[in-house]
Structure formats: structure tokens, C-alpha cells
Design an enzyme around this catalytic site. Structure first.
Site, PDB file in Angstrom:
ATOM      1  CD  GLU A  58       4.411   3.004   1.527  1.00 46.83           C
ATOM      2  OE1 GLU A  58       4.958   1.922   1.237  1.00 46.83           O
ATOM      3  OE2 GLU A  58       4.136   3.328   2.702  1.00 46.83           O
ATOM      4  CG  HIS A 128      10.326   9.019   9.502  1.00 46.32           C
ATOM      5  ND1 HIS A 128      10.778   7.945   8.801  1.00 46.32           N
ATOM      6  CD2 HIS A 128       9.167   8.593  10.082  1.00 46.32           C
ATOM      7  CE1 HIS A 128       9.957   6.911   8.968  1.00 46.32           C
ATOM      8  NE2 HIS A 128       8.966   7.277   9.735  1.00 46.32           N
TER       9      HIS A 128
HETATM   10  C1  LIG Z   1       7.352   2.083   3.894  1.00 43.89           C
HETATM   11  C2  LIG Z   1       6.700   2.830   5.006  1.00 43.89           C
HETATM   12  N1  LIG Z   1       5.424   3.214   4.864  1.00 43.89           N
HETATM   13  C3  LIG Z   1       4.783   3.858   5.851  1.00 43.89           C
HETATM   14  C4  LIG Z   1       5.426   4.169   7.016  1.00 43.89           C
HETATM   15  C5  LIG Z   1       4.707   4.878   8.166  1.00 43.89           C
HETATM   16  N2  LIG Z   1       4.434   3.875   9.213  1.00 43.89           N
HETATM   17  C6  LIG Z   1       5.258   3.718  10.268  1.00 43.89           C
HETATM   18  S1  LIG Z   1       4.818   2.430  11.241  1.00 43.89           S
HETATM   19  C7  LIG Z   1       3.504   2.052  10.257  1.00 43.89           C
HETATM   20  C8  LIG Z   1       2.625   0.884  10.594  1.00 43.89           C
HETATM   21  C9  LIG Z   1       3.414  -0.362  10.633  1.00 43.89           C
HETATM   22  O1  LIG Z   1       2.589  -1.433  10.975  1.00 43.89           O
HETATM   23  P1  LIG Z   1       3.209  -2.845  11.300  1.00 43.89           P
HETATM   24  O2  LIG Z   1       4.202  -3.204  10.241  1.00 43.89           O
HETATM   25  O3  LIG Z   1       2.096  -3.791  11.500  1.00 43.89           O
HETATM   26  O4  LIG Z   1       4.028  -2.637  12.642  1.00 43.89           O
HETATM   27  P2  LIG Z   1       3.455  -2.199  14.055  1.00 43.89           P
HETATM   28  O5  LIG Z   1       3.460  -0.718  14.063  1.00 43.89           O
HETATM   29  O6  LIG Z   1       2.094  -2.772  14.200  1.00 43.89           O
HETATM   30  O7  LIG Z   1       4.415  -2.760  15.035  1.00 43.89           O
HETATM   31  C10 LIG Z   1       3.421   2.940   9.191  1.00 43.89           C
HETATM   32  C11 LIG Z   1       2.382   2.903   8.155  1.00 43.89           C
HETATM   33  C12 LIG Z   1       6.780   3.801   7.105  1.00 43.89           C
HETATM   34  N3  LIG Z   1       7.501   4.077   8.191  1.00 43.89           N
HETATM   35  N4  LIG Z   1       7.373   3.118   6.104  1.00 43.89           N
END
Ligand SMILES: Cc1ncc(C[n+]2csc(CCOP(=O)(O)OP(=O)(O)O)c2C)c(N)n1
Ligand SMILES: Cc1ncc(C[n+]2csc(CCOP(=O)(O)OP(=O)(O)O)c2C)c(N)n1
Ligand SMILES: [Mg+2]
Ligand SMILES: [Mg+2]
Lengths: 320, 343, 320, 343
Positions: A58, A128
Site C-alpha cells: 500500500e 478492520h
Molecule cells: C496490509 C493489508 N493489506 C490488505 C489487506 C486485505 N487482505 C486481507 S488478506 C489479503 C490477502 C493476503 O494474502 P496472503 O498474504 O498470501 O495470505 P493468504 O490469504 O493467501 O493466506 C488481503 C489483501 C490487509 N488485511 N492488510
């Protein structure tokens, strides 16, 4: 005409601006898939070089939008959750916001930041569920919280065309609203409020999804008190002139908004009214408690959010 | 390195580079300009004409000049808190820059920016940045916009070794590599972030960070302008050809304090011997030795005049009027309320 | 007794707490050298494993302090410039602040964040001159802005001993203050304000370095108006009780503080007073303009900061 | 890998590991517990008893179990938005965890945290974190505190492939490497961050990022609990011996949606074939095949009972009272003002 949903209004504003102006683009996480609704279908229509999925970086992509804006683009950034604005506060408040003045007017930074579903969505808990628009009002970044689908459309269009950074909060509890759209959708000027319902006894300033709550309460208490419902639409810059006019008539003020109490928007409205406007009784505000962190369990989450009953009590208190 | 550098000096003079030129005298001239500008600015800090102090660039001139000489006039840069050298090397008017440092209405930013925010968009300078690592994503965004507009512009983003540990810089490297953006990541490794030695702050290395994102990197002698120019020229060619970003780590040294405030505090994070050792490889001497002595003398004299004129210009320029304190706050022309309620 | 400077008071508080409690440590950039004065000599006395230089990784080390606090430490973090608080807003507002509630009280996060020299230092311009304490008051992180050396000492000691995160702003323009310390230095409770000078016509709430300005003005206008100078010391939580008592007597209120006007501390004080306290005339606030970005040139920088003349005008306005 | 894994299974059983044990049945049992817990939770989301939805861990069980089995009971972890597996593998009571998801007063966090904030400090779980990358520096800080306290505690911090591009994680890797902190950086690479394929977001690789900071790394088959256990055991030994952090990248897959909300939207970022291909290497089957069939049946039956009891416990537990909505807001006991002015 058809019913327009709030989410669809944002989507249409974006589509119209992408269509109208080649310098507009959309950046964010999962915007191609459109999981936050806001960008649904746009990648298909405008291509993935104008609707762009980003890594979870971000801070970098927020300042990249600043850099792109310095070179003539008008990026729109979508953040999936309101607290991501904490993460990029440096990039918005200390970079994007300051470039125009610091460079002596050499550049402008026309970036729009959008948070669809801000504020509490049930069950999303502590990290959140913030609704931090007052932070942007404090640092002086233009800040919009539309209450209706047509305002969501019109204000987003204006934000994209504006030469300064603008943050738009789409309250989670407004995202499902629908409106009969009887005339054409048009831009709504930033900084202009709207009286949603005229009244003569008390002015209720209500923000975002709380406008509906205020309208309901106004109806409900109609036999008891004549309530003017004032929707600022833009929380910074605030339409002080329209508010002064309203208070000139009513002399009584209640603010209901979904930010924390201390140094929140409610504080600003009460302070300015107390300084400069006509008040015949102590004003009141209804908001989240000081330092609120929303607990997970639904009953606890709800206990902390401003709503109907508190508004009724506050109105009765100022009428005493 | 010498090889690369040698190549670069003779290559690519078809379109005129800016502003030092690729010719040995031009490179020297540009470094001398920075050196004298900084000496002059130090004097103005002492006399109180520059308020708040500066981060002097003395000792690091070869980096700014070598990098900017490899760029075309239409190319872009972003700069840092230690930015005077970058701004001058990219071609800003030293008089307007000095006026900016003195807070004059004739300054690059009309006195609104000062040392840490000097910007000159007409010369391709998108601004110094007072936040460590803060400019890199802005540069990447500008590069991205350039690419979308079909331009072959390249952008160099300067930062110090201290920025190697700043998250947003690393995020930006990933994005620039991922999207093959025409960005040169120029790390001015002067061995310290304020009082912190690089070894005390950086696990791994600068080039290791580039490698993490699949980005090529090169480490050069930052005291030799030709070495910097050579490495940058190769990186520019790659960027212009759409082959993405490069990290250039220039090993250099600041002779003076981190910031002029430091002169008031006794610090002992580095030794006199260390400073002396680096001074022996002074970038102006290294490049100066490649010129006929007469040329060097001529340039030195010319620069002395340029700087004297700049000082005169800055000193005689008007200060901006306090009524305009909030001018430019909003590009849209919005006027916020003042700090006191009216009436 | 000797004159104690503000900077030295902070330094002594830290030394005393490092001495008293092994779980206290100091983290930050250049804290070993002590370039911000605050930590001068501490590394030598307590060792570089308790006074620790960090890389320029504010986000990581801020949350590392949270993690260390979860395991029983009481870290103090120094930030070199106020806007670094923007950079770590996520780590303070969304992590450290929320852990206690989110975990159902399993843990506490006793971290102290200190910004020596906050607000404008002449010539530091746009990105280094903010005074963003209202942001922390909004999210509900305990926030302190001491006005005097002995309060700086006493409040920092209390902050370190407090079980919650606390932010302490040491205004640049207060860092040079000196005070005759006649009694022993003692902890000052967080959340307790102090009347610096009693008066009967108007209450002037002044924050940080502006307390001196208010005292000067009070003296200057003494023949014209009796001014009570109220120093909140802690801006969150605010000592509402003491303020209510003061307004009970004076009925008139002016707030002077060095944050932006919109949604700043001044707004909060006016709003709360308007809601709940005794006011016989419209209150006034003096602060930075909406959205202020400090320009570099000295005359411009000064034009934006609240000060003597505006305070005098505001006091006269409320007395009309 | 198999080699390493083989070693690990037989090594280090002097002090009892937690809670899966190193024995094949224990590992299987722990994975089965997670699988059934998630199936149960999905049902409760559907019935509305879990409000807001969850990020299911199904398919990734071998990672949590393999990592936590290599830890001692006194060791620590931090978790993510997709955290149920970590919490259960580290030894929290499934009933209290399920009660938390249902927002009950008997939940791990007394109903204050929910799915994304589950914490159980008594079991060494310093909390799930809803911010991608947000927990890593907290883990590093805890590791740092442990080292200072003279403890040989190790902490594992879980994160997804999406976090590889989050600045604060990279800053933390640098600090952990620089200060030789006993941290295991466990990257659960399930190929996607929500709808974003890893290849669309990550320039370079996970191991490249570790290398950037001079940190060793290992990439393991995240569907085989023994592979994960083996790699982690080696990393734990290094960390405990003061040799610093390791990055463990576990290649894994989530069978289900990113979040239960996804079930309401039609998304097409991955194919049914891809899902089916991964399901063929189901971690429970892989480990289950190493057990006598009877053992497996016994365990499955036992877990079914545990989960049924947990559901019963959660359902019959009281909800917290709204009056206590702000309890625990300040550890010091400060009571802030409510959202409405009194009187
Ligand atoms: C800093 C941040 N950006 C965006 C989000 C929204 N978000 C929650 S889970 C996620 C995807 C995370 O992907 P990954 O790290 O690969 O974990 P996975 O869900 O695949 O276990 C996003 C974009 C967040 N919670 N925190
Ligand atoms: C994010 C951030 N942290 C801290 C500072 C304060 N600061 C200004 S310059 C500096 C040191 C920078 O070192 P380096 O990047 O090596 O550049 P150099 O000064 O050596 O040219 C620091 C810590 C800042 N401006 N921004
Ligand atoms: Mg450096
Ligand atoms: Mg993933």
C-alpha cells in the site's frame, strides 16, 4: 428510472470517468476481480492497463499514484479496509497533500482514495472497523462521506476531477442503499452540504449512513419536534455557510457521526457552531466513544456505534 | 568498472546530455559548481541567512554529476534531504536554488520548499524529499506514467544507504522490477545514516536487495565521476529499452557533518583518519587530474563568479509576503479557514 | 537548586527510569550519540543493550517495541521528527493501542513514544514541522504535551510506568526552557491538568510551549482582564473536571494550541465545553489554519503559527 | 528434504514437543483437528452463528502442524487472518477457540477478538493479526525480549505470500538478521493473495528476500507435514543456538475461498483443475497413509467427538454483556468518555 444502489453508483462514476478521461486509472488489490464491488466489470471494459491489480504494497502504490499524478494522470486508489489509511498516512498526509505548497505551486496531485465499506462491517472486529475520516479533516485532505447513491456518484466524479488529493469513504452501512434515480446523475461539488429535510426546532448534522437514521428519527419525532436534517456530504471542507443558515433558524444543534468522539468531526462542528453561529441551547454530539476499538461480538460492536436511540436522547436533551 | 566507464565517456553523445555533458571538462565543471555552491551555502548558514541549516553534499559530487550526465534533459530525477547536488547536476539555476535556500520569492519553489524540498519540474526535478525513502515510489509512479504515455523517459531516484532499510523503498523495488519500470535506484552509500554506520544497520547488502527482486545492480566507485557515468549509462540504456530498473550503488563519503546542526554537538561516530583517507580520493581532484591545469583554473574561476552572482541574486531577492503563507496549499484554489475564528 | 532545562528534564526522567527498572530500554535512530539531546549520555551509562540504535525502519521497530512490551519490557521509542508518527500510525493506532481490548485483556502494551522537538523548528519546512497530537487524541492513545521542565520529567516518568501506549510531544519551542527546580522531581499523573495562573474573567487553555505565551499575555493584560491560564498537560485523556471548575468561575473560554484547526484539540475543548460546561460568551480558539503545511521561508512559517497577537485578539473577542 | 525431515522425526524428543508431538499419529491428529474445526466453523458461518465469516485454512494444515510440532510448549507464535490452524496447532483449546469465533464470553479473547484476532498468551500465541505483515515485527520484538531475558525461546511468525511485498515485513527481516533474533519467518505460499497470483505480485522470490538480508531459507513441500517439521526443526535449532532467523517457505494451497464472503461472488482467478490437482496431494492423506488404517479411523472418530463437544460448548456459552463493550480498552483501567455527552 431504475433503482440505483450505492455500490453501483460508485461503479458507474468510475466507469464514466474512465470513459471520459484517458488519464484516469484505478489501482488497488483485487480491483480486476472487483471483490469490493466498486470496480466490478471495469477491467473487462477498460482493460487491465487501466484497472490494475497491485501487490499488497500500500505504501508504495499510494505514493506511486502521487508520482503518476505529478505526470498528468488522475489515479483512483481503492483500499480494501479503512485502517489501510493508517498504513499510508505518511504517503497521503505528508507527501500527496503537501506537494502543491512545498513546490510553490509547480505541481498538483489529483489522486482519489476510495474506501468502499468503511466503518464497522459486522464481525470484522478491532483492526478492520475504524471510520477515520476525521484524521483527514484534521490534516486538511479533502474528505467525502456520501450518504446516498446519487451523491456517491456525483461526489466521486468531482473527486476524480479535483486537482487535489481527495479521500472518499463509503460507509459499509450505506453500501446496500438503493435510490430511485429520477434525473440524470451529475457531479456534486465538493464542499457543498445539503439539507435533507427542513425543520425549525433543531438541526441534526448526520454523516454518511447516519443520514438515514436521522431522517427516520425526524419522521418518528415529527409530532414532538421539527427536525432539520443536514448532510454535510463533504466533511472537509465543510459547508459552514449552509450550517450557519440552518442554525440561524433552529438555534439548536445535534451532530451524529461514526467517528471517535475526541477530536472527531462532531467536535469540529460543535466548536465552529459555538464560536460563530446562533445557538440557544448547548449542542450535543453522538458518536463512537473516546478511543473506541470495536470488539468482535456483535452485541458489543453495536453497543459502541452511534444510532437511533442515542440520537433521540440527544435531540430531547437539546430541546429541554 | 574502468572499462564500462571508458565506454560510456565516448558513447552516446549524439543527443546532448544534460547539463554536465559527457566531456571531461563539463563533468568537472558541474562538480565544482556543486562544491562551491555548498561552501557558499555553509557560509550563509553560519551568517543566519539560510535558516535551519542544510545537509551538505560535499564529497559526494561525483555521484550526482555522473548519474545526471547519463540522463537526457527530458529525463527525471527525485532527490533527498541531501539534495543540492542532484538539483544542480540536473540543471537547475544555482541562483534560483540559492534563493530558495534563503527563503526568497525568487527561489525555485518561491521560498516555500527550502533545502529539503527543492523542486524544479521544468528541469525534470520532481522534488527533494525530507522523508528517507519517501521519493522512491513517487519516482516509480512518474516512470509508470511516462511508460503509459508512450515516452521513453527514464527517472533516477537518489537515496542514501539509510534508506535501504525503509520498507517503502523495498516495496517500490519489487513493483519497479515487477512492472519493468524505467527507474534507476541510485544508492549513495556514504557509509553512514547520520551517526549509524552502514554495517550497524544493513544486514546483507544493497545489491542483495536488488537481487531479491530480480533486479540487476552495480556497485561503483562513487568518487570517480566516470565510473558513475559509465554504470548509469548502461542502466539508462536498459531502462529506455524497456528492460526495467537497475540499482546503482555508489560508494562515496560526506566530508562534513550529517547536518549543519551537528557542528554544534560533539560527535565521535567516525575518526579524523577516516575522513582524511576519503579526502585523498577527492572526486574533483580525480576528475580535475584528467584535465589540462589551465582548463581547471578557468573553470574554477568561472564557477566562483557564478556562485558570487548567485549569492548576490539570493541576497537581493525579496522575501515572500506573509499574506501569501498559504498560497498553493490547494491546487484547486480552495481556501481553508485560518487558525483563528473570524469576528 | 539548579536551573533545569526541558531537554535535560526528559533526559533525567529516562535515566531515572532506566536505573529503577531493568525492563525499560530506549530505541531509536542515533540515540546512542544522543543527537536529539534527549538520550545524551545514556548509552554510556546504561550500555548499548539498553539504549539501542536502530536502522531507519520505523515501522518495524515500533511494532518490535509492541512485541517486546507483550513480553514484559517497557520500551521507550524516540522519533527524530513528528511526521514519523504518520509513518507508524498503523503500528501505534491499529496495533499497540488495540491489543489489550482485542485480546480480552490478556496483554498490555506499555510503550512510550517520544518526539523531542515537535512542531515547527525554524527552517525545517513542510514535511518536518507538524504537531500532530490531535491525531492520537482522536484514536484514543494517551497523549502528553508537557509545558515545563518539571512536568516533562514527571509526565515522562508516568508515561513509562503506564501500562498503555503513551505518546509524548516535546514542543521544539519548549525544548530550551529552563526552570528553577525548588523541590524534588516527582511523577505527574497522566490526565491531570494544572491551573498555571488563577483568574476570574476568562479561562485560557494553552498547550505546550504556548503556556508561556499565555502567561505573558495574562500578565500584559492584567489591568484589563483577569485571565486564568489552564495547562492540560495531558491532551488525552483530558482533565475535564478541572476545566469545568475553571469555567464555572470564568464562563469564558479561549484555547490556544499548535495543531491544525479542523478536528484539532481546540475543537475538542470547545465542543466539550459547549456541551457540558458553563459558558456565558462564545468561546474562541487559536491554532494553525485548516490543512496547514508550513512553508519554508521564516516569515511564512511564523505567519501560520498561533501566537501572542492572535491570543490577545481572541481574549478581547470573548470579553466583548 | 526427505532426509532432513527423516532426521527431525526421530530427533529431539527429550523434551515433549507441543502439542502434536513428533509421532506420526500425533501429527495426523493435529491436522485432522484443524480440518474438522474448519468444517465445523464453515457450518457455523452458514448458519449465521459465526458473524462476518472466516478465512478457512483447509488444505494448509501441514504447515501449521509441522511448524508448531517443532516448537517447545514455551515457544511462541504469531498468526494471520487465516489463523485458526496456527492457534490449534500450537495447542489452544478448540472449544475456547470456537467460542471465540461465535463471540462468546468463554472464548479465548472473551469474544473481543474473533477469527482474525484470536490470541492465547498462555499457549504462546501472541495473536492473529488482521493486517498483512503486521505480526512479523511484533514477533521479532518478542524474540528480542526473550533473548534479553536470557531465555532460549523461539518464535515462529506465520504470513502469506502476499506479505512478501509488505514493507514492514522486509524491514523486520533486516532487523532480525542484523540482531540474530530467534525468529522463524514462515511463509505460507498458497499461490494467491486473495485473487492475485503470486507471480503477478512477487518479483524475485521468497528465498531471494531472505538472501537479501543474509538470512538462510528453505523451501519445503507444505503438503507434507514431515517436510515442514524437518525444515522447521533445523531452523529452530539454529535459532535456539543464537544463530539467528530462518525463512521457511512452505508451498501449499487453500482448497476453499479466500474468505467465506467469496462464496457469494463469482470469481474466476483459478481453475477447478488446479484445485483438483492440489487436492490429490491432501496433507491428511499423505500423513494418514503413514499410519495403520485403524489408527486413522480411531483418530478421526476422536476428533469428531472433540469438535462436536466444542460446538456444543460454543453454542451453549453466554454472550458477553454489552455493558462491558469497552472493557479491556485500557490496561491501566482508564475509562474514556462514551459516544454521547452525559446529562
Ligand atoms: C496490509 C493489508 N493489506 C490488505 C489487506 C486485505 N487482505 C486481507 S488478506 C489479503 C490477502 C493476503 O494474502 P496472503 O498474504 O498470501 O495470505 P493468504 O490469504 O493467501 O493466506 C488481503 C489483501 C490487509 N488485511 N492488510
Ligand atoms: C523515514 C525517516 N526517518 C528518519 C529521518 C531522519 N533522518 C534524516 S536524514 C537521516 C539519515 C539518512 O541517512 P542516509 O539515507 O544514509 O542518507 P545520508 O544522510 O547519509 O545522505 C535520518 C535518520 C527521516 N528524515 N525520515
Ligand atoms: Mg548515508
Ligand atoms: Mg497467499
Amino acid at each position: 428510472m431504475a433503482k440505483l444502489s450505492y455500490a453501483k453508483a460508485l461503479n458507474r462514476a468510475l466507469a464514466d470517468e474512465l470513459e471520459r478521461d484517458q488519464s484516469v486509472c484505478v489501482l488497488g488489490e483485487d480491483v480486476v476481480a472487483g471483490i469490493a464491488q466498486f470496480t466490478l466489470g471495469l477491467a473487462k471494459r477498460f482493460g487491465t492497463d487501466r484497472v490494475i491489480d497491485t501487490p499488497i504494497s500500500e505504501q508504495a502504490f499510494t505514493s506511486m499514484a502521487t508520482g503518476a499524478a505529478l505526470r498528468g494522470m488522475r489515479p483512483v486508489i481503492e483500499f480494501q479496509i479503512p485502517s489501510l489509511l493508517f498504513l499510508v498516512f505518511e504517503q497521503i498526509a505528508n507527501q500527496a497533500h503537501k506537494f502543491s505548497l512545498m513546490t510553490g505551486g509547480q505541481v498538483s496531485v489529483p489522486v482519489t482514495y476510495v474506501v468502499p465499506s468503511s466503518g464497522s462491517r459486522e464481525g470484522w472486529a478491532g483492526q478492520h472497523s475504524d471510520h477515520p475520516y476525521s484524521l483527514f479533516a484534521h490534516v486538511g485532505v479533502k474528505t467525502i462521506v456520501p450518504a446516498t447513491p446519487s451523491d456517491a456518484y456525483g461526489l466521486l466524479v468531482s473527486a476524480i476531477r479535483d486537482d487535489d488529493p481527495v479521500v472518499l469513504f463509503a460507509p459499509a452501512l450505506a453500501m446496500g442503499l438503493r435510490e430511485d434515480v429520477t434525473s440524470e446523475l451529475v457531479p456534486v461539488p465538493i464542499g457543498s452540504a445539503r439539507v435533507r429535510r427542513p425543520g425549525s426546532d433543531v438541526t441534526v448534522v448526520a454523516v454518511g449512513h447516519l443520514v438515514s437514521v436521522a431522517l427516520d428519527v425526524a419522521e418518528e419525532l415529527a409530532s414532538e419536534v421539527s427536525i432539520e436534517v443536514f448532510d454535510p456530504r463533504t466533511v472537509y471542507p465543510f459547508d459552514w455557510e449552509l450550517l450557519a443558515g440552518s442554525l440561524e433558524r433552529t438555534g439548536r444543534l445535534v451532530v451524529i457521526d461514526d467517528s471517535n468522539r475526541s477530536c472527531g468531526l462532531g467536535a469540529e462542528v460543535l466548536a465552529t457552531a459555538a464560536e460563530e453561529m446562533h445557538l440557544v441551547a448547548p449542542p450535543r454530539r453522538v458518536g463512537r466513544p473516546d478511543g473506541a476499538v470495536l470488539p468482535f461480538a456483535l452485541a458489543l460492536d453495536r453497543a459502541i456505534q452511534p444510532g437511533h436511540d442515542q440520537l433521540v436522547a440527544a435531540i430531547r436533551a437539546v430541546m429541554k | 568498472m574502468a572499462e564500462l566507464a571508458g565506454q560510456a565517456v565516448t558513447a552516446g553523445t549524439a543527443s546532448p546530455p544534460c547539463p554536465a555533458g559527457h566531456d571531461p571538462a563539463g563533468l568537472y565543471r558541474s562538480m565544482r559548481l556543486i562544491r562551491e555552491f555548498e561552501e557558499c551555502a555553509l557560509g550563509l548558514v553560519k551568517s543566519g541567512e539560510i535558516v535551519g541549516g542544510i545537509h551538505p553534499y560535499i564529497g559526494e559530487e561525483a555521484v550526482a554529476v555522473g548519474v545526471c550526465a547519463a540522463l537526457l534533459p527530458g529525463d527525471l530525477i527525485t532527490s533527498t534531504h541531501r539534495g543540492h547536488g542532484h538539483v544542480l547536476a540536473k540543471g537547475s539555476d544555482p541562483a534560483a536554488m540559492l534563493a530558495e535556500l534563503c527563503g526568497r520569492a525568487t527561489g525555485l519553489n518561491q521560498g516555500r520548499g527550502g533545502s529539503m524540498h527543492a523542486a524544479d519540474v521544468s528541469a525534470g526535478i520532481l522534488g527533494a524529499n525530507a522523508i528517507v525513502g519517501g521519493a522512491a515510489p513517487i519516482a516509480a509512479g512518474a516512470a509508470w506514467a511516462a511508460r503509459r504515455a508512450g515516452s521513453d523517459q527514464v527517472i533516477a531516484t537518489f537515496f542514501g544507504d539509510g534508506a535501504l532499510n525503509q520498507g517503502v523503498l523495498l516495496e517500490t523495488m519489487n513493483l519497479a522490477a515487477l512492472w519493468s519500470l524505467p527507474v534507476l535506484f541510485v544508492c549513495e552509500n556514504n557509509g553512514y545514516a547520520t551517526t549509524m554506520a552502514t554495517s550497524g544497520a544493513v544486514a546483507g547488502s544493497a545489491s542483495g536487495r536488488a537481487a531479491a527482486f530480480g533486479m540487476p545492480s552495480v556497485t561503483v566507485d562513487g568518487m570517480d565521476v566516470l565510473a558513475v557515468l559509465g554504470a548509469t549509462t548502461a542502466a539508462v540504456a536498459r531502462a529506455r529499452a524497456g528492460q526495467g530498473p537497475t540499482l546503482i550503488e555508489a560508494m562515496t563519503y560526506r566530508y562534513g557533518p550529517h547536518h549543519t546542526i551537528e557542528q554544534r554537538i560533539r560527535l565521535s561516530y567516525r575518526s579524523e583518519e577516516e575522513i582524511a583517507r576519503w579526502r585523498e580520493r577527492d572526486p574533483l581532484d580525480i576528475q580535475g587530474a584528467r584535465l589540462p591545469a589551465a582548463t581547471r583554473t578557468l573553470i574554477d574561476a568561472e564557477i566562483a563568479e557564478v556562485i558570487a552572482a548567485a549569492r548576490e541574486f539570493a541576497r537581493s531577492s525579496p522575501e515572500p509576503s506573509p499574506e501569501g503563507a498559504l498560497e498553493f496549499l490547494y491546487a484547486s484554489g480552495l481556501k481553508g479557514r485560518g487558525g483563528v475564528a473570524d469576528g
